[in-house]
Design a protein around this motif. Structure first.
Motif, short mmCIF file in Angstrom:
data_model
loop_
_atom_site.label_atom_id
_atom_site.label_comp_id
_atom_site.label_asym_id
_atom_site.label_seq_id
_atom_site.Cartn_x
_atom_site.Cartn_y
_atom_site.Cartn_z
N GLN A 175 8.65 0.35 -6.37
CA GLN A 175 8.27 -0.80 -5.36
C GLN A 175 6.81 -0.13 -6.02
OE1 GLN A 175 9.41 1.27 -1.70
NE2 GLN A 175 7.24 0.67 -0.43
N ALA A 176 5.85 0.93 -6.01
CA ALA A 176 4.99 0.66 -6.76
C ALA A 176 4.00 0.00 -7.37
CB ALA A 176 4.19 2.34 -7.37
N LEU A 177 4.98 0.41 -8.61
CA LEU A 177 4.68 -1.45 -9.77
C LEU A 177 4.61 -3.31 -9.06
CD1 LEU A 177 6.70 0.41 -13.20
CD2 LEU A 177 4.07 0.24 -11.97
N ALA A 178 5.45 -2.88 -8.50
CA ALA A 178 5.60 -4.45 -7.85
C ALA A 178 4.37 -4.41 -7.10
CB ALA A 178 6.51 -4.96 -6.58
N ALA A 179 3.87 -4.26 -6.54
CA ALA A 179 3.05 -3.55 -5.71
C ALA A 179 1.92 -4.06 -6.21
CB ALA A 179 2.40 -2.17 -4.36
N LEU A 180 2.05 -3.04 -6.87
CA LEU A 180 0.03 -3.33 -8.23
C LEU A 180 -0.19 -4.51 -8.67
CD1 LEU A 180 -2.34 -1.36 -9.52
CD2 LEU A 180 -0.27 -0.61 -11.43
N GLU A 190 -9.90 3.29 -14.17
CA GLU A 190 -9.66 3.28 -12.57
C GLU A 190 -8.65 2.32 -12.90
OE1 GLU A 190 -11.26 -0.98 -10.61
OE2 GLU A 190 -12.72 -0.05 -12.01
N PRO A 191 -7.68 2.28 -13.60
CA PRO A 191 -6.60 1.29 -13.48
C PRO A 191 -5.46 2.50 -13.46
CG PRO A 191 -7.53 0.50 -15.53
CD PRO A 191 -8.37 1.69 -14.93
N ALA A 192 -5.78 3.78 -13.78
CA ALA A 192 -4.87 4.76 -13.47
C ALA A 192 -4.62 5.12 -11.66
CB ALA A 192 -5.16 6.18 -13.36
N ALA A 193 -6.56 5.09 -11.46
CA ALA A 193 -6.66 5.64 -9.92
C ALA A 193 -5.65 4.05 -9.24
CB ALA A 193 -7.63 5.68 -9.63
N ARG A 194 -6.09 2.76 -9.69
CA ARG A 194 -5.41 1.85 -8.89
C ARG A 194 -3.34 2.72 -8.64
NH1 ARG A 194 -9.03 -0.47 -5.72
NH2 ARG A 194 -10.42 -1.36 -7.50
N LEU A 195 -2.87 2.83 -9.71
CA LEU A 195 -1.75 3.28 -10.35
C LEU A 195 -1.24 4.93 -9.07
CD1 LEU A 195 1.41 3.09 -10.94
CD2 LEU A 195 0.73 4.23 -12.93
N ASP A 235 -2.78 5.27 -6.55
CA ASP A 235 -2.67 4.76 -4.68
C ASP A 235 -1.73 3.71 -4.71
OD1 ASP A 235 -5.64 5.98 -4.38
OD2 ASP A 235 -5.92 3.60 -5.42
N ALA A 236 -1.08 2.76 -5.27
CA ALA A 236 0.12 1.98 -5.21
C ALA A 236 1.13 3.54 -5.33
CB ALA A 236 -0.04 0.99 -6.63
N LEU A 237 1.50 4.34 -5.61
CA LEU A 237 1.98 5.11 -5.62
C LEU A 237 2.20 6.15 -3.99
CD1 LEU A 237 2.31 6.58 -9.51
CD2 LEU A 237 4.31 5.43 -8.28
N ARG A 238 0.86 6.31 -3.28
CA ARG A 238 0.73 7.29 -3.03
C ARG A 238 1.60 5.71 -1.70
NH1 ARG A 238 -4.00 9.81 -5.10
NH2 ARG A 238 -4.91 7.86 -4.95
N ALA A 239 1.38 4.91 -2.07
CA ALA A 239 1.54 4.15 -0.91
C ALA A 239 3.04 3.83 0.18
CB ALA A 239 0.36 2.96 -1.02
N ALA A 240 3.31 4.15 -2.04
CA ALA A 240 5.05 3.68 -2.34
C ALA A 240 5.95 4.96 -1.05
CB ALA A 240 5.63 3.59 -3.82
N ALA A 241 5.45 5.77 -1.61
CA ALA A 241 6.24 7.02 -1.38
C ALA A 241 5.40 6.86 0.37
CB ALA A 241 5.15 8.33 -1.57
N ILE A 242 4.44 7.28 0.81
CA ILE A 242 4.43 7.09 2.26
C ILE A 242 5.48 5.63 3.08
CG2 ILE A 242 3.17 6.34 4.51
CD1 ILE A 242 0.86 7.03 2.61
N ASP A 243 5.73 4.31 2.09
CA ASP A 243 6.49 3.72 2.81
C ASP A 243 8.27 3.89 2.43
OD1 ASP A 243 4.70 1.86 2.94
OD2 ASP A 243 4.74 0.26 1.44
N THR A 244 8.23 4.37 2.05
CA THR A 244 9.63 5.11 1.83
C THR A 244 9.86 6.32 2.86
OG1 THR A 244 9.53 6.96 -0.86
CG2 THR A 244 10.28 4.38 -0.35
N GLU A 245 9.29 7.06 3.04
CA GLU A 245 10.17 7.76 3.96
C GLU A 245 9.46 6.96 5.48
OE1 GLU A 245 7.61 12.39 5.24
OE2 GLU A 245 6.61 11.91 3.35
N ASP A 246 9.08 6.50 5.92
CA ASP A 246 8.88 5.48 7.18
C ASP A 246 9.99 4.97 7.15
OD1 ASP A 246 6.57 7.14 7.43
OD2 ASP A 246 5.29 5.14 7.15
#
Length: 305
Positions: free
Chosen positions: A112-117, A285-290, A292-303
């Motif tokens: 999910q994180a990789l697809a969003a990124l 910057e690329p690592a920071a973007r990834l 962010d995507a992992l954090r967002a995916a973790a929130i989505d999966t929890e919701d």
């Protein structure tokens, strides 16, 4: 012999040993004999004038001097490789981030994180590798991954005792769950009472992970009917009615035909964390973007639970 005489080959070998944790595993990864790896390490230690590795029954551990050499060796090897590419007229490598992840994170969180990124930053390339927590921590220390997703269970100790301490961010903290066949009597409710876990047949991990898959708070000797390392195999066994198994937090959002994943009530809470780990240094910057995507995916999966 001074350390300035250390060879690039020896530095590469040392980095591989530090990452793999044993001389045998490093030799296999490099296609060398174990004796050849030992000779390279011995030469590097002579150049350093001090032991770089502590030999133990379960592998090797870096000495304080070894940690210094590893930090520098990772930089030297990467710079030499970049120079070789430039001299060969090859294009610069694209913005690449190397991610390590524990097994069950690949079921939902990582894809999910990789697809969003990819949708938001298609120029960033992510390479990934699966591994155990000790292997991923060694890879972080060796500089062969930039970020690592780690699983953590109570009492939530740091993943290693090396210095400097890794930067850890908790992405999620959720209760362990149980996967049961859709036709099982326990599947009829919206949760499982911990008392109903007595007398059940369990599907557990194999080898050193044997206890994985059995509810940790059981006050009886579990009836382990099947063992398997692969989570897909475990869940297919569950779907076939062969037993029940615990489901880690990263796997809970996934959906599997013939399986219900349910929370457990009663008894002590069995919490599990997903951590994002990195070395204590500025992120690209690329690592920071990834991240962010992992954090967002973790929130989505929890919701979604």
């Amino acid at each position: 012999m001074s350390f300035t005489d250390a060879s690039l080959v020896a530095l590469r070998v040392f980095r591989e040993v530090a990452e793999r944790g044993t001389l045998t595993a490093a030799a296999a990864a490099l296609g060398y004999t174990q004796s050849a790896v030992s000779r390279q390490i011995a030469a590097l230690e002579r150049a350093a004038g001090t032991p770089l590795l502590e030999r133990r029954h379960d592998g090797v551990r870096l000495t304080p001097a070894g940690r210094v050499v590893l930090r520098r060796a990772a930089t030297v090897v990467d710079q030499v490789d970049a120079t070789a590419r430039e001299l060969a007229g090859l294009p610069d490598e694209p913005a690449t981030v190397r991610l390590g992840w524990f097994t069950s994170a690949g079921a939902s969180l990582v894809p999910q994180a990789l697809a969003a990124l990819h949708r938001t930053h298609p120029a960033i390339t992510v390479t990934t590798r699966e591994g155990s927590t000790p292997a991923l921590v060694r890879a972080l220390r060796a500089g062969t991954v930039d970020l690592a997703l780690l699983a953590s269970a109570p009492p939530f100790r740091p993943p290693d005792t090396e210095t400097p301490a890794l930067r850890l961010q908790t992405l999620t903290e959720r209760s362990l769950r149980i996967a049961v066949p859709a036709t099982h009597p326990l599947a009829r409710a919206e949760y499982i009472d911990v008392a109903d876990l007595h007398g059940q047949r369990w599907i557990a991990g194999s080898g050193e992970d044997r206890v994985m898959g059995v509810w940790p708070g059981l006050d009886e000797r579990p009836d382990i009917a099947h063992t398997a390392r692969d989570w897909l195999a475990k869940l297919r066994l569950v779907a076939a009615g062969c037993g029940i198994t615990t489901v880690p937090t990263a796997l809970a959002p996934a959906r599997f035909e013939g399986v219900r994943v349910l929370p457990v009530r009663g008894g002590p809470a069995e919490r599990r964390r997903i951590l994002l780990a990195r070395l204590p240094q500025p992120m690209s910057e690329p690592a920071a973007r990834l991240a962010d995507a992992l954090r967002a995916a973790a929130i989505d999966t929890e919701d979604s639970l």
